[in-house]
Each structure stands twice: as structure tokens, then as C-alpha cells.
Scaffold this motif. Structure first.
Motif, PDB file in Angstrom:
ATOM      1  N   LYS A   1      41.988  18.856  -1.487  1.00  0.00           N
ATOM      2  CA  LYS A   1      41.418  20.155  -1.022  1.00  0.00           C
ATOM      3  C   LYS A   1      41.875  21.243  -2.015  1.00  0.00           C
ATOM      4  O   LYS A   1      42.654  21.399  -2.530  1.00  0.00           O
TER       5      LYS A   1
ATOM      6  N   ASP B   1      39.490  25.091   1.634  1.00  0.00           N
ATOM      7  CA  ASP B   1      40.037  25.967   2.710  1.00  0.00           C
ATOM      8  C   ASP B   1      39.612  27.563   2.550  1.00  0.00           C
ATOM      9  O   ASP B   1      39.484  28.029   1.310  1.00  0.00           O
TER      10      ASP B   1
ATOM     11  N   HIS C   1      41.168  30.042   4.652  1.00  0.00           N
ATOM     12  CA  HIS C   1      42.290  30.884   5.032  1.00  0.00           C
ATOM     13  C   HIS C   1      41.862  31.926   5.982  1.00  0.00           C
ATOM     14  O   HIS C   1      42.367  33.176   5.801  1.00  0.00           O
TER      15      HIS C   1
ATOM     16  N   GLU D   1      37.613  24.862   5.988  1.00  0.00           N
ATOM     17  CA  GLU D   1      38.632  24.841   6.742  1.00  0.00           C
ATOM     18  C   GLU D   1      38.878  26.382   7.279  1.00  0.00           C
ATOM     19  O   GLU D   1      38.568  27.152   6.113  1.00  0.00           O
ATOM     20  N   ASP D   2      39.099  26.701   8.584  1.00  0.00           N
ATOM     21  CA  ASP D   2      39.576  27.917   8.978  1.00  0.00           C
ATOM     22  C   ASP D   2      38.475  28.963   8.448  1.00  0.00           C
ATOM     23  O   ASP D   2      38.959  29.907   7.530  1.00  0.00           O
TER      24      ASP D   2
ATOM     25  N   GLU E   1      45.378  24.912  12.650  1.00  0.00           N
ATOM     26  CA  GLU E   1      46.839  24.912  12.172  1.00  0.00           C
ATOM     27  C   GLU E   1      47.566  25.949  12.576  1.00  0.00           C
ATOM     28  O   GLU E   1      48.773  26.289  12.580  1.00  0.00           O
TER      29      GLU E   1
ATOM     30  N   HIS F   1      47.544  19.240   9.394  1.00  0.00           N
ATOM     31  CA  HIS F   1      47.927  19.967   8.297  1.00  0.00           C
ATOM     32  C   HIS F   1      49.452  19.928   8.088  1.00  0.00           C
ATOM     33  O   HIS F   1      50.131  19.483   8.998  1.00  0.00           O
TER      34      HIS F   1
HETATM   35 MG    MG Z   1      44.680  25.748   5.620  1.00  0.00          MG
END
Ligand code: MG
Length: 387
Positions: free
Chosen positions: A148, A206, A208, A232-233, A258, A308
Motif C-alpha cells: 500500500k 490511501d 487519509h 482507502e479513506d 479505521e 488496519h
Molecule cells: Mg489508512
């Protein structure tokens, strides 16, 4: 058997690793770990009065007692649930040791003995396709078949931050507009990774929580050729309707979870199908049994679970016991490629991670023990060694 004490120490890994020991009147001691955060170690100490004198076998009931004793049910989260998670993990270690069986046998038994692990590669060393490609190849050469990267903050000069500072964006509370130049850079970085590792290695990215809905949908379309296992996110964690808009309009799978706590905190994300992959952090979300309940809820909607994880080997192995017992588990994170003493922190069968997998031990409880000498060498400044 009765609980007599709860003690902690915090180690300075790449995150604060808050280790928890639960003591009993029969001499058995359970070991767990809480997710990092301000006030978490103190919150574990606050839980002690709710636990002393109780039977450690009653893990589910003690979880409820801790939740209700600290701040009630409903929207409970943050420091309190991270602290409770560390105790819950230690209770399972205790229970396994008391009954002479691995924790996974107490959670319904295993779907798998080998737990797939992906290597977090962060932002790489520099935001260039070659640097990202080399970082990716480095992880693959260690045997990982899943990796990742953090796609946010690749143009930090716009904000004056060094690009390797993670979490910088969301700490500033910014939903950053994405320019064509930044999107082109992101695409070139992912191209560098795919060129280096080929198409068979799982690749996740990711965000964030840094982007607005339209920009991240645009990013997802630009990333489609790289055949990501997930993005992700994408958006800030507070609005599940907005996350669902992204997921419903994304050609790549969207993953999140997460930053949410307990089955109640992850429920809406699952039942509205606002994610393609659910991603609780097990030593943060409430512990092993809470994670198992979340996995089962997600499984009803045919949503896979990826764990996570930024923990030491203690929290990681505890999480793996839950992952082994989940029907819909896919992969767990390894976030400590740059911490050379990560494996040294525990005693047990080594290496812990081999060819990208953790093989579940058959010893009672967690199946690993703390290497106290290594732990003492890495204590944080304002902590004691289980004092
Ligand atoms: Mg993350």
C-alpha cells in the motif's frame, strides 16, 4: 480466577505501542495492546477499578462493563475504546492460557492458519515514479504479495510540509482541491509502482480522508488502469452518505473504517454499503470479539474485511487470532517495515512474517511472549515498565 491488577508500558515504535498486562490471583498474566493516542495509557489505568475482582473469563460482559463504566454506549469512541481494546486483547490471552488453547479456538475456530499481510510503503522516499517503484520492489523482495502507498501529500510544498509527514493533511482539517498537475503526479507514481512490480501484486492506495467527493471520484477514475485492490479513506470520516456517493461512483473498490469505533460506529457504513471493503483497526475498534461481530455484520452484505494495523507484534498477533476466525477476512496491514526491531520485541516462532504471511501459532493464548529486554530498551519517556 479473579483479576488483581492492570498495568501498562508504552514503547516508542513508529507509533506509541501501549502494552497492557492484566494480572490474576492465580499467577496467570494476559498481554494486550491498545492503539496509540493521547490519554490512552491513562484511560487503561482508569479501567482498573472496573476490572479488579472480576472473573477474566467473562470477556464479553467485561467489555460492556468497561464501555458503560467509562462513558456509556451509543457514540462511544476515541481514547476510551482504544484503552478498552487493549484490555480486551489481554483478557483473551489470559483466557487462552487458562484453558490451554490458542485464542482463535475461543472465537469459533479458524477459517485459515496463514494470515495474509500487506506491507505499508508510506509515501516512499521521494515522490518520483522511480523511488516509488524501488520502495515497492523492496517490499516484494521480502516476500509480500500485497502493498500500500499513501497517495496524499505527494505535493506537500503547496502546504510547506515535508512529504514524508503522514496524517498532515487531516490534522490540518483540509479537504484539498486536486489540481491537474497533482493528479498527473499521482498517476505517474502509481505507474512507477506497477511497472516495478507487475500486475499480480495487490496494490492499495490511501487518501487519509483528504479529499472532497468530486475530486476523489475523479482520482478513482484516473487510477482505474492500475487495478487497485482498494482506494482507502477518500473523504473525511464523519459523513457516511458522502462516502457512499464516492463508492457508488468509483470504478475502484473503496475501503474505510479505521477511524470508527465499535460495531455501532461501523454499522451504517456496512448496512448502507458505503464501502466495498471494511477496515477496522482491531486493537482500536473494541477488541477481538467486537471485530468478529463487525466482520459477521459485513459478511451479511458480502463485504470483505481488511484489518488496519499499526501495532507492535503483540497487537498484530492478537488481531490475527480474530482474522483467522473471520469468514470474510482478506488481509492485515504491516506498518513497521522501517522498524528493524519489530520482530525482536517478541519471543516465539520466528520470523513472525514469512513470505508475506503470519502462520498462526498453536500455543495457548496469543502464542507469543514479550521480549522484556527489547521492550525495556524502547520505552517511551513518560512511562513505567508495567509499574
Ligand atoms: Mg489508512
Amino acid at each position: 480466577m479473579k483479576i488483581t491488577d492492570v498495568r501498562t508500558t508504552t514503547l516508542e515504535g513508529n507509533f506509541g505501542w501501549i502494552l497492557v498486562r492484566v494480572f490474576t490471583d492465580e499467577g496467570l498474566v494476559g498481554l494486550g495492546e491498545s492503539y496509540w493516542g493521547a490519554g490512552v495509557e491513562a484511560a487503561v489505568h482508569a479501567l482498573k477499578e472496573l476490572l479488579v475482582g472480576e472473573n477474566p473469563h467473562n470477556v464479553d460482559w467485561l467489555y460492556q462493563k468497561m464501555i458503560r463504566g467509562m462513558s456509556g454506549s451509543g457514540s462511544t469512541g476515541g481514547t476510551v475504546v482504544a484503552a478498552i481494546s487493549g484490555v480486551e486483547l489481554a483478557l483473551w490471552d489470559l483466557k487462552g492460557k487458562a484453558l490451554g488453547t490458542p485464542i482463535y479456538n475461543l472465537l469459533g475456530g479458524v477459517y485459515r492458519h496463514k494470515i495474509k499481510v500487506y506491507a505499508d510503503c508510506g509515501h516512499g522516499d521521494r515522490p518520483t515514479p522511480q523511488s516509488w517503484g524501488e520502495r515497492a520492489k523492496g517490499a516484494v523482495s521480502k516476500g509480500f504479495t500485497a502493498i500500500k502507498f499513501d497517495i496524499d501529500n505527494v505535493m506537500p510544498e503547496r502546504f510547506g510540509d515535508p512529504y514524508h509527514v503522514t496524517r498532515g493533511g487531516w490534522l490540518q482539517g483540509q479537504q484539498r482541491p486536486v489540481s491537474n498537475q497533482e493528479l498527473d503526479l499521482m498517476v505517474s507514481l502509481l505507474g512507477g509502482v506497477r511497472e516495478a512490480i507487475g500486475s499480480d501484486i495487490d496494490l492499495a492506495v490511501d487518501c487519509h480522508w483528504n479529499y472532497n467527493t468530486r475530486d476523489v471520484i475523479r482520482m478513482a477514475h484516473a487510477f482505474e488502469p492500475f487495478r487497485l485492490v482498494w482506494l482507502e479513506d477518500p473523504t473525511p470520516p464523519d459523513n457516511i452518505e458522502a462516502l457512499k456517493r464516492v463508492t457508488d461512483n468509483s470504478p475502484v473498490p473503496i475501503c474505510s473504517g479505521e477511524n470508527h469505533y465499535t460495531r455501532h460506529g461501523l454499522r451504517q457504513m456496512i448496512t448502507t454499503q458505503a464501502v466495498d471493503v471494511i477496515q477496522p483497526d482491531i486493537p482500536k475498534v473494541g477488541g477481538l470479539l467486537e471485530a468478529k461481530k463487525i466482520a459477521d455484520l459485513a459478511d451479511i452484505y458480502y463485504i470483505p474485511l481488511a484489518a488496519h494495523n499499526v501495532s507492535s507484534p503483540i497487537g498484530t498477533m492478537a488481531a490475527c487470532h480474530a482474522c483467522a476466525s473471520m469468514r470474510n477476512f482478506t488481509v492485515i496491514e504491516f506498518h513497521a517495515q522501517d522498524v528493524p526491531w519489530w520482530e525482536d520485541l517478541v519471543l516465539g516462532d520466528k520470523p513472525l512474517i514469512k513470505d508475506g504471511y503470519i502462520t498462526m501459532p498453536d500455543k495457548p493464548g496469543l502464542g507469543i511472549e514479550l521480549n522484556e529486554e527489547v521492550a525495556r530498551a524502547h520505552m517511551a519517556k513518560d512511562t513505567t515498565f508495567f509499574g
